[in-house]
Design a protein around this motif. Sequence first.
Motif, short mmCIF file in Angstrom:
data_model
loop_
_atom_site.label_atom_id
_atom_site.label_comp_id
_atom_site.label_asym_id
_atom_site.label_seq_id
_atom_site.Cartn_x
_atom_site.Cartn_y
_atom_site.Cartn_z
N GLY A 354 -10.13 -9.47 -0.14
CA GLY A 354 -10.71 -8.13 -0.30
C GLY A 354 -9.74 -7.03 0.05
N ALA A 355 -8.94 -7.24 1.10
CA ALA A 355 -7.94 -6.23 1.48
C ALA A 355 -6.90 -6.06 0.39
N SER A 356 -6.48 -7.16 -0.23
CA SER A 356 -5.52 -7.08 -1.33
C SER A 356 -6.10 -6.31 -2.51
N LEU A 357 -7.36 -6.60 -2.84
CA LEU A 357 -8.03 -5.88 -3.92
C LEU A 357 -8.12 -4.39 -3.62
N GLY A 358 -8.47 -4.06 -2.37
CA GLY A 358 -8.57 -2.64 -2.00
C GLY A 358 -7.24 -1.92 -2.12
N CYS A 359 -6.15 -2.58 -1.69
CA CYS A 359 -4.82 -1.97 -1.81
C CYS A 359 -4.42 -1.80 -3.28
N LEU A 360 -4.74 -2.79 -4.10
CA LEU A 360 -4.43 -2.68 -5.53
C LEU A 360 -5.17 -1.50 -6.16
N MET A 361 -6.43 -1.32 -5.81
CA MET A 361 -7.20 -0.20 -6.35
C MET A 361 -6.62 1.13 -5.91
N THR A 362 -6.26 1.23 -4.62
CA THR A 362 -5.68 2.48 -4.11
C THR A 362 -4.32 2.73 -4.74
N GLY A 363 -3.50 1.69 -4.85
CA GLY A 363 -2.19 1.84 -5.50
C GLY A 363 -2.33 2.27 -6.94
N LEU A 364 -3.31 1.70 -7.65
CA LEU A 364 -3.54 2.08 -9.05
C LEU A 364 -3.96 3.55 -9.15
N ALA A 365 -4.83 3.97 -8.23
CA ALA A 365 -5.26 5.38 -8.23
C ALA A 365 -4.08 6.32 -8.03
N LEU A 366 -3.22 6.00 -7.08
CA LEU A 366 -2.06 6.86 -6.81
C LEU A 366 -1.05 6.80 -7.96
N TYR A 367 -0.97 5.66 -8.63
CA TYR A 367 -0.10 5.56 -9.81
C TYR A 367 -0.61 6.46 -10.93
N LEU A 368 -1.92 6.41 -11.17
CA LEU A 368 -2.51 7.27 -12.20
C LEU A 368 -2.32 8.74 -11.85
N LYS A 369 -2.47 9.08 -10.56
CA LYS A 369 -2.28 10.48 -10.13
C LYS A 369 -0.84 10.92 -10.40
N GLY A 370 0.12 10.04 -10.08
CA GLY A 370 1.53 10.40 -10.28
C GLY A 370 1.89 10.58 -11.74
N HIS A 371 1.18 9.89 -12.63
CA HIS A 371 1.46 9.99 -14.07
C HIS A 371 0.43 10.85 -14.79
N GLU A 372 -0.42 11.54 -14.01
CA GLU A 372 -1.42 12.47 -14.54
C GLU A 372 -2.30 11.81 -15.60
N MET A 373 -2.81 10.65 -15.27
CA MET A 373 -3.69 9.91 -16.16
C MET A 373 -5.06 9.73 -15.51
N LEU A 374 -6.11 9.92 -16.28
CA LEU A 374 -7.49 9.71 -15.79
C LEU A 374 -7.71 10.40 -14.44
N LEU A 375 -7.30 11.64 -14.33
CA LEU A 375 -7.32 12.34 -13.05
C LEU A 375 -8.73 12.45 -12.45
#
Length: 484
Positions: A354-375
């Motif tokens: 579960g912790a790995s899944l949570g980190c992946l979701m947070t990392g994905l969110a920050l990746y999308l923010k950095g590339h201005e996608m699905l803000l």
Amino acid sequence: MAINQDLEKGEKRVEIDELALSEPLLEYADKEAAVAATSDDGSLLMVLVCTFVAVCGSFEFGCCVGYSAPTQAGIRDDLRLSLAEYSVFGSIVTIGAMIGAVMSGQIADFVGRKGAMRMSAIYCIIGWLVVYFSQAALPLDIGRFCLGYGIGVLSYVVPVFIAEIAPKHLRGGLTTVNQLMICTGVSVTFIIGTIISWRMLALAGLIPCGSLLFGLCFIPESPRWLAKVGQQKEFELALRRLRGRNADISHEMAEIKDYIVTLESLPKARIQDLFQGRYARSVIVGVGLMVFQQFSGINGILFYASETFVQAGFSSGKLGTIAMGLVQIPVTALGALLMDKTGRRPLLMMSATGASLGCLMTGLALYLKGHEMLLGWVPILALSGILIYLGSFSLGLGAVPWVMMSEIFPINIKGVAGSLVTLITWFGSWAVSFTFNFLMSWSSSGTFFLYAGVCAITVVFVAKIVPETKGRTLEEIQAELSSL
């Protein structure tokens, strides 16, 4: 945060023949449960009062750990601290705690369990006052270091005191209150810190310190420590207060005395003893669990939570910090209930997954923010990811490794092994809390993907190396470890 110490590390000075004493102190007195049964209501009340007073120290621990998360923006703005200066402030608490934890056994043996808690509370009071009056980075760091030293000692002495005063039938449940109160302290600090200023939050940290000092005036010292230092009369009076006026304490008194005599007649364990072949697997499991626990990123995420939410697109970190505070307490309580039902290994693997899944979701969110996608989805995805991570960590990775520390090491090396594990744990805590902001500056998404990878490796480590200890004797656990 997960600092539930091995409850037997106070007996650091001696090495014990495994054939003579093959079971931990917490399981001693298996022959007779009559002592617990004969305790009257007054004795139970005294045990509960003693536990409540002691876990004021656990609550203080949580307040210190949680302080830097909701206060980062306010402190940096008011004192004009750079990112590096705030990273030092956030992480130096772990340096102080590392020193305090290493010295805690000797302190608790020299001045007693109550004396050690009293000294820790004074250090924390000094630390909070220095933080409150700080006008620059240096006094801020000094105050934070004092807080770290105080909670480092508390992290050891509180669970030891509870284990030593509780009757056997209540000992397991009461010792879990320590971890629960640490999480409660973190959560309350998160929530209150979003409402009041960082200076007022420092003053609020004085409340559990004052409660601890006040309560210590009315509770007895640990009977085991009193017997250990030869205070026979005080030992009997303390045990009588804890077990009740009508309880037969003669058997328990005899067992405590016999145990202490046996301990003190045997030679001292040494750090090099840990590297003998028969202990190698125990050390690998113990150290490995703590390394994975810390390098999953828990202290970085906790210490600097509010700024992480800001980076994810929230106008402030208040909402996310409050949500974190509300999640942690019930999930930690659930983990304590599941520990003896599901077993250690399944709980650890579920928690790390579960912790790995949570980190992946947070990392994905920050990746999308950095590339201005699905803000529009980024804040929700980031908040959900961090809450899943924190909830999963609190379910197992936070507490289970500490429980297993008292199960996987033979009692003759338990004190030395506990010291090594504690040192490694606090070093890992410092490394993660100090580097977190720098990693986030390098790549916010990459930081969480890195932590996700560590959590995934944890699942493999637990599946391949860690034994199941639920419902097994020390000999059975040692037999499996030596056969791996």
